[in-house]
Design a protein around this motif. Structure first.
Motif, PDB file in Angstrom:
ATOM      1  N   GLY A   1       9.062  18.418 -12.588  1.00  0.00           N
ATOM      2  CA  GLY A   1       9.554  19.133 -11.506  1.00  0.00           C
ATOM      3  C   GLY A   1       9.184  18.385 -10.043  1.00  0.00           C
ATOM      4  N   PRO A   2       7.697  17.945 -10.072  1.00  0.00           N
ATOM      5  CA  PRO A   2       7.267  17.329  -8.905  1.00  0.00           C
ATOM      6  C   PRO A   2       7.980  15.944  -8.665  1.00  0.00           C
ATOM      7  CG  PRO A   2       5.474  18.408 -10.039  1.00  0.00           C
ATOM      8  CD  PRO A   2       6.478  18.455 -10.977  1.00  0.00           C
TER       9      PRO A   2
ATOM     10  N   CYS B   1       0.803  -0.953  -0.114  1.00  0.00           N
ATOM     11  CA  CYS B   1      -0.002   0.010  -0.065  1.00  0.00           C
ATOM     12  C   CYS B   1       0.801   1.188  -0.027  1.00  0.00           C
ATOM     13  CB  CYS B   1      -0.937  -0.036   1.156  1.00  0.00           C
ATOM     14  SG  CYS B   1      -2.329  -1.150   1.116  1.00  0.00           S
ATOM     15  N   ASP B   2       2.088   1.063  -0.055  1.00  0.00           N
ATOM     16  CA  ASP B   2       3.059   2.354  -0.027  1.00  0.00           C
ATOM     17  C   ASP B   2       3.590   2.317  -1.582  1.00  0.00           C
ATOM     18  OD1 ASP B   2       4.425  -0.172   0.349  1.00  0.00           O
ATOM     19  OD2 ASP B   2       6.012   1.006   1.765  1.00  0.00           O
ATOM     20  N   LEU B   3       2.943   2.111  -2.490  1.00  0.00           N
ATOM     21  CA  LEU B   3       3.373   2.240  -3.903  1.00  0.00           C
ATOM     22  C   LEU B   3       4.067   3.456  -4.323  1.00  0.00           C
ATOM     23  CD1 LEU B   3       0.594  -0.131  -5.578  1.00  0.00           C
ATOM     24  CD2 LEU B   3       3.049  -0.743  -5.253  1.00  0.00           C
ATOM     25  N   THR B   4       4.878   3.641  -5.153  1.00  0.00           N
ATOM     26  CA  THR B   4       5.330   4.781  -5.888  1.00  0.00           C
ATOM     27  C   THR B   4       4.486   4.730  -6.945  1.00  0.00           C
ATOM     28  OG1 THR B   4       7.516   4.565  -4.702  1.00  0.00           O
ATOM     29  CG2 THR B   4       7.410   6.009  -6.640  1.00  0.00           C
ATOM     30  N   PRO B   5       4.108   6.132  -7.703  1.00  0.00           N
ATOM     31  CA  PRO B   5       3.308   6.301  -8.684  1.00  0.00           C
ATOM     32  C   PRO B   5       4.250   5.939 -10.026  1.00  0.00           C
ATOM     33  CG  PRO B   5       3.778   8.219  -7.797  1.00  0.00           C
ATOM     34  CD  PRO B   5       4.088   7.119  -6.792  1.00  0.00           C
ATOM     35  N   LEU B   6       4.993   5.022 -10.152  1.00  0.00           N
ATOM     36  CA  LEU B   6       5.757   4.553 -11.307  1.00  0.00           C
ATOM     37  C   LEU B   6       5.276   3.247 -11.887  1.00  0.00           C
ATOM     38  CD1 LEU B   6       9.214   5.681 -10.140  1.00  0.00           C
ATOM     39  CD2 LEU B   6       7.788   6.907 -11.763  1.00  0.00           C
ATOM     40  N   MET B   7       5.691   2.892 -13.066  1.00  0.00           N
ATOM     41  CA  MET B   7       5.309   1.391 -13.532  1.00  0.00           C
ATOM     42  C   MET B   7       6.381   1.164 -14.632  1.00  0.00           C
ATOM     43  SD  MET B   7       1.991   0.187 -15.492  1.00  0.00           S
ATOM     44  CE  MET B   7       2.162   0.915 -16.865  1.00  0.00           C
TER      45      MET B   7
ATOM     46  N   GLY C   1       3.857  11.222  -3.838  1.00  0.00           N
ATOM     47  CA  GLY C   1       3.938   9.795  -4.047  1.00  0.00           C
ATOM     48  C   GLY C   1       5.594   9.264  -4.277  1.00  0.00           C
ATOM     49  N   LEU C   2       6.319  10.072  -5.031  1.00  0.00           N
ATOM     50  CA  LEU C   2       7.465  10.139  -5.296  1.00  0.00           C
ATOM     51  C   LEU C   2       8.572  10.118  -4.104  1.00  0.00           C
ATOM     52  CD1 LEU C   2       9.289   8.893  -7.852  1.00  0.00           C
ATOM     53  CD2 LEU C   2       7.048   9.919  -8.147  1.00  0.00           C
ATOM     54  N   ALA C   3       8.071  10.997  -2.995  1.00  0.00           N
ATOM     55  CA  ALA C   3       8.691  11.095  -1.686  1.00  0.00           C
ATOM     56  C   ALA C   3       8.349   9.952  -0.635  1.00  0.00           C
ATOM     57  CB  ALA C   3       8.481  12.528  -1.076  1.00  0.00           C
ATOM     58  N   GLY C   4       7.224   9.350  -1.040  1.00  0.00           N
ATOM     59  CA  GLY C   4       6.938   8.174  -0.027  1.00  0.00           C
ATOM     60  C   GLY C   4       5.662   8.659   0.904  1.00  0.00           C
ATOM     61  N   GLY C   5       4.841   9.582   0.555  1.00  0.00           N
ATOM     62  CA  GLY C   5       3.955  10.325   1.499  1.00  0.00           C
ATOM     63  C   GLY C   5       2.450   9.892   1.094  1.00  0.00           C
TER      64      GLY C   5
END
Length: 445
Positions: A264-265, A178-184, A240-244
């Motif tokens: 940037g984000p 459930c702590d997925l990073t928004p990448l695929m 999401g990339l920071a893990g939040g």
């Protein structure tokens, strides 16, 4: 002639009965004292059994947690043993545990045994197998003060010394990704054979582009840069990339792609893991990894050759060891060793306030077959754990992210009673202790 009848004085009978009653009273009092003594010693044993079990449980959890952070490194078993015994000692030093502390004295290693195994069912030993992930802590004889125990021993019936024992086993259990990073990354459904170490076309140690740049051929489709839509635009990408953010998906479901580069984000979020902060993010909410070491130069991607390069040389992997042009590169294996040294307290270059495994991100493996233009719904094949090799370097519309495949992250959505027999998101929990390979449960755990 009248016979004389001699009558016994009425007061004689009560005197005889008073003697018998005195004996009964003495027996009753003795029985009550014996029952009170039994209750006192029994209660004392029960309280100390509970205290010992709690201390042993905590020791096993501590040992297993430490083992999970140093697994595969030199001296991992000893580090896990030390953590378990230190935790046992700390619990014995707590208020109310003076008797336990006295029993341990200065010989905690002689008081408790720490063993390791690759499965929850054993066999357990020390230092155990190289792939051990379960820790068992055993105390076989915790001698207690006797109080009235000697009385029971004099009565016989095989009553021995007064002591309690305890055993606890701890290890990994699957948990939800459930702590997925928004990448695929796009996997190949025809190339999944865990027995050979192949997972949807990926193998341990493979270097991989986790986010493409403008001008690169997207594996998803035009306009996509391997980002997933977990919410409201760039802000969610940053967090999401920071893990939040909390995002749960399951194998067989679909995920939505997010068109656009969002340079940037994405860079701002990922780079918190390397102690670089911007875009309103802070170390208080997003700490860096324990180890932020990277190679002196950046990885690049040659779209024409479809090749990850370092210093214009192709990057190759062998058992997780990356190299380019015959020169070794800083990679996942180096990071594991340095992280273990930080956990053990003996390493240099450890980030103050750093958090363990911040450079490990969990992302979706998707089935990208077919035409995927714009926002697309992609079937989930599984989940992958990747080691992030370097910060995202933003150059115009470029913000590539490079990772090294570590393992699949499957998870069964909730921690449970079944031991983890796959890699993936895990928690450390207690298990029923089994005393033999026939899976006979212990009565002391």
């Amino acid at each position: 002639m009248m016979s004389t009848r001699i009558q016994q004085p009425l007061s004689a009978f009560p005197r005889q009965q008073r003697g018998a009653m005195l004996v009964l009273v003495v027996i009753a009092l003795a029985s009550m004292l014996l029952m009170g003594a039994l209750a006192l010693d029994g209660g004392h044993m029960l309280v100390n059994k509970s205290r010992l079990q709690n201390a042993v449980d905590a020791a096993a959890l501590s040992g297993a947690k430490t083992l999970s952070t140093v697994m595969g490194t030199t001296g991992a078993a000893t580090l896990a043993q030390t953590a378990a015994l230190n935790t046992l000692t700390l619990n014995a030093s707590a208020s109310g545990n003076q008797e336990l502390a006295t029993a341990i004295g200065n010989n905690v290693g002689g008081f408790a045994t720490v063993e390791l195994a690759s499965t929850v069912y054993g066999p357990f030993s020390f230092p155990g197998p190289a792939n051990a992930s379960y820790v068992r802590v055993t105390v076989t004889n915790y001698s207690l003060a006797g109080f009235f125990w000697g009385v029971f021993q004099t009565l016989g019936n095989g009553v021995g010394n007064k002591f309690v024992s305890a055993v606890a086993t701890a290890g990994p259990s699957p948990a939800s990704p459930c702590d997925l990073t928004p990448l695929m990354v796009c996997g190949d459904p025809t190339k999944n054979n865990p027995a050979t170490g192949m997972f949807w076309g990926f193998q341990f140690g493979d270097a991989q582009v986790l986010k493409t740049a403008a001008g690169n051929s997207s594996p998803i489709g035009p306009g996509n840069f391997q980002l997933l839509d977990f919410g409201s635009g760039g802000s969610t990408v940053r967090q999401g990339l920071a893990g939040g953010i909390t995002q749960c998906n399951s194998v067989g479901s679909n995920v939505q792609t997010k068109p656009g580069n969002t340079v940037g984000p994405a860079s701002q979020g990922l780079n918190t893991r390397f102690n670089q902060y911007s875009g309103g993010l802070s170390a208080a909410n997003y700490p860096p990894d324990l180890v932020i070491t990277t190679n002196s130069k950046s990885f690049t991607y040659d779209d024409t050759l479809a090749q990850i390069q370092y210093n214009n040389q192709a990057v190759t992997s062998s058992s997780g060891n990356l190299s380019a042009g015959g020169s070794a590169l800083y990679d996942y294996n180096n990071w594991v060793q340095e992280s273990a040294n930080c956990v053990a307290g003996g390493g240099g270059g450890c980030q103050s306030g750093g958090a363990f495994e911040r450079r490990i991100i969990k992302i979706v493996i998707g089935d990208c077959s077919g035409k995927n233009d714009g926002a697309s719904s992609i079937p989930v094949l599984g989940f992958a754990c990747y080691f992030v090799l370097q910060p995202a370097s933003q150059k115009g519309n470029e913000a590539q992210i490079f990772g090294q495949f570590e393992k699949v992250c499957e998870g069964d959505n909730v921690p449970g009673p079944n031991p983890a027999n796959t890699t993936g998101p895990q928690i450390i929990q207690l298990y029923k202790t089994y005393i033999d390979n026939s899976q006979t449960p212990s009565t002391d755990s």
